[in-house]
Scaffold this motif. Sequence first.
Motif, PDB file in Angstrom:
ATOM      1  N   UNK B 114       0.821  -1.216   0.000  1.00 29.49           N
ATOM      2  CA  UNK B 114       0.000   0.000   0.000  1.00 29.49           C
ATOM      3  C   UNK B 114       0.848   1.256   0.000  1.00 29.49           C
ATOM      4  N   UNK B 115       0.438   2.223  -0.771  1.00 32.38           N
ATOM      5  CA  UNK B 115       1.184   3.488  -0.819  1.00 32.38           C
ATOM      6  C   UNK B 115       0.310   4.598  -1.369  1.00 32.38           C
ATOM      7  N   UNK B 116       0.873   5.808  -1.394  1.00 29.75           N
ATOM      8  CA  UNK B 116       0.249   6.945  -2.064  1.00 29.75           C
ATOM      9  C   UNK B 116       1.201   7.446  -3.138  1.00 29.75           C
ATOM     10  N   UNK B 117       0.657   7.950  -4.223  1.00 31.30           N
ATOM     11  CA  UNK B 117       1.454   8.742  -5.157  1.00 31.30           C
ATOM     12  C   UNK B 117       1.147  10.196  -4.846  1.00 31.30           C
ATOM     13  N   UNK B 118       2.191  10.920  -4.380  1.00 42.14           N
ATOM     14  CA  UNK B 118       2.018  12.304  -3.924  1.00 42.14           C
ATOM     15  C   UNK B 118       2.691  13.253  -4.909  1.00 42.14           C
ATOM     16  N   UNK B 119       1.927  14.219  -5.378  1.00 43.53           N
ATOM     17  CA  UNK B 119       2.457  15.168  -6.360  1.00 43.53           C
ATOM     18  C   UNK B 119       2.579  16.569  -5.786  1.00 43.53           C
ATOM     19  N   UNK B 120       3.780  17.150  -5.901  1.00 41.34           N
ATOM     20  CA  UNK B 120       3.965  18.579  -5.618  1.00 41.34           C
ATOM     21  C   UNK B 120       3.988  19.275  -6.966  1.00 41.34           C
ATOM     22  N   UNK B 121       2.818  19.752  -7.391  1.00 41.45           N
ATOM     23  CA  UNK B 121       2.691  20.199  -8.779  1.00 41.45           C
ATOM     24  C   UNK B 121       3.540  21.438  -9.065  1.00 41.45           C
ATOM     25  N   UNK B 122       3.689  22.317  -8.088  1.00 42.99           N
ATOM     26  CA  UNK B 122       4.490  23.527  -8.320  1.00 42.99           C
ATOM     27  C   UNK B 122       5.963  23.174  -8.532  1.00 42.99           C
ATOM     28  N   UNK B 123       6.388  22.124  -7.858  1.00 42.72           N
ATOM     29  CA  UNK B 123       7.764  21.643  -8.024  1.00 42.72           C
ATOM     30  C   UNK B 123       7.898  20.658  -9.184  1.00 42.72           C
ATOM     31  N   UNK B 124       6.776  20.182  -9.723  1.00 42.82           N
ATOM     32  CA  UNK B 124       6.785  19.074 -10.689  1.00 42.82           C
ATOM     33  C   UNK B 124       7.531  17.864 -10.141  1.00 42.82           C
ATOM     34  N   UNK B 125       7.260  17.558  -8.862  1.00 44.60           N
ATOM     35  CA  UNK B 125       7.895  16.391  -8.247  1.00 44.60           C
ATOM     36  C   UNK B 125       6.829  15.420  -7.749  1.00 44.60           C
ATOM     37  N   UNK B 126       7.057  14.143  -7.989  1.00 44.96           N
ATOM     38  CA  UNK B 126       6.116  13.099  -7.598  1.00 44.96           C
ATOM     39  C   UNK B 126       6.857  12.030  -6.813  1.00 44.96           C
ATOM     40  N   UNK B 127       6.200  11.563  -5.758  1.00 48.89           N
ATOM     41  CA  UNK B 127       6.811  10.551  -4.898  1.00 48.89           C
ATOM     42  C   UNK B 127       5.851   9.399  -4.629  1.00 48.89           C
ATOM     43  N   UNK B 128       6.391   8.196  -4.592  1.00 51.60           N
ATOM     44  CA  UNK B 128       5.661   7.050  -4.057  1.00 51.60           C
ATOM     45  C   UNK B 128       5.962   7.042  -2.559  1.00 51.60           C
ATOM     46  N   UNK B 129       4.913   7.165  -1.756  1.00 48.01           N
ATOM     47  CA  UNK B 129       5.101   7.307  -0.313  1.00 48.01           C
ATOM     48  C   UNK B 129       4.412   6.146   0.408  1.00 48.01           C
ATOM     49  N   UNK B 130       5.153   5.374   1.218  1.00 44.74           N
ATOM     50  CA  UNK B 130       4.591   4.177   1.859  1.00 44.74           C
ATOM     51  C   UNK B 130       3.354   4.485   2.700  1.00 44.74           C
ATOM     52  N   UNK B 131       2.319   3.674   2.569  1.00 45.48           N
ATOM     53  CA  UNK B 131       1.097   3.846   3.361  1.00 45.48           C
ATOM     54  C   UNK B 131       1.399   3.729   4.850  1.00 45.48           C
ATOM     55  N   UNK B 132       2.334   2.862   5.224  1.00 47.77           N
ATOM     56  CA  UNK B 132       2.628   2.645   6.646  1.00 47.77           C
ATOM     57  C   UNK B 132       3.041   3.956   7.330  1.00 47.77           C
ATOM     58  N   UNK B 133       3.827   4.784   6.650  1.00 47.17           N
ATOM     59  CA  UNK B 133       4.286   6.054   7.239  1.00 47.17           C
ATOM     60  C   UNK B 133       3.130   7.052   7.306  1.00 47.17           C
ATOM     61  N   UNK B 134       2.347   7.106   6.210  1.00 47.28           N
ATOM     62  CA  UNK B 134       1.212   8.039   6.183  1.00 47.28           C
ATOM     63  C   UNK B 134       0.202   7.709   7.282  1.00 47.28           C
TER      64      UNK B 134
END
Lengths: 184, 184
Positions: B114-134
């Motif tokens: 499980x994870x999230x795909x998190x987008x910082x659109x102003x930075x044009x940066x995308x991260x796969x972020x583990x669900x466990x941490x969120x």
Amino acid sequence: QASKNVSYGKRGMGLEELINEANSYYLSKHLAVIHKKPTPITVVHVDYPDRSMAKITEAYYVQPSTTDYNGVLDGHYIDFDAKETKNKTNMPLKNFHQHQITHLKNVLENGGIGFFILGFTTRSEFYLFPASILIKIWDEALRGGEKSVPYSIISQQGFQINSKMIPSLDYLPALKRFLKYLNV
Amino acid sequence: QASKNVSYGKRGMGLEELINEANSYYLSKHLAVIHKKPTPITVVHVDYPDRSMAKITEAYYVQPSTTDYNGVLDGHYIDFDAKETKNKTNMPLKNFHQHQITHLKNVLENGGIGFFILGFTTRSEFYLFPASILIKIWDEALRGGEKSVPYSIISQQGFQINSKMIPSLDYLPALKRFLKYLNV
Ligand SMILES: [Mg+2]
Ligand SMILES: [Mg+2]
């Protein structure tokens, strides 16, 4: 112009409800996480009668691209669809759709666990039937073979689902026998 | 009474389209089978203007019980949702919903990825972020902790998604690094 009130999907509700009940039970008991996918609908027009409410006033059913159910059991990806018939001697292939077969081929190719839950309602018998066998029969039918799956094949090569009090259609033991058979 | 034409879902379409494009690419190249779930809608009334057509004339959005995306990669059950923000320094927790957190807890408990795909659109940066941490951050927020996830945490503990020509948001390499990190 005909008109009709619809509370659920259009077919197979008996079996679908049994599976939904089983899935709720498995979720509550932390045994598996398996959900029915929503029916895909394209929304064309939405009214907002007040700020807290969105009322869809024009929308259409669209062709699904997957099966109805998927989820996870012990880390394994699980994917299936459900079909029922009143026939006693066979399950007609017209109950299946090419997009379901194609999807399950893709699932198997990527290491997922694919099957059908097949119900013979007149017999009150339900089987977990491997997608791999159904795919072979489907492809043979396209080349001119039989347009149905004999009951004998399903009862012999499928994994019977024994009925229980709660949930009524307790398919998890059959799924575990299937996983054991697959040696995963 | 307000009224509006809607072609897609209501939020996050940019990121959603990028993910759908990636999923189509992975499917066509036999790399993974991951689909977006349809938006759950309760249909109340259907008209049949002619025999071949069903027109939904009254329906309502219902609360989803899962995340938006799931599927299979190398037999592993994959489950995620996508969120984007214009903020440069943090991802507000108001972008997440309790049902998504609860669902991902259930998924992790049953051995899924499980994870999230998190987008910082102003930075044009995308991260796969583990669900466990969120999930940990979410539960701390419920006990009075921070109501957002700092960019520094996401960029350090997430797996960055590098942009490519085709697909633009090629998240599979980040997902494989995550699986390697999880040792599965
Ligand atoms: Mg079905
Ligand atoms: Mg979303």
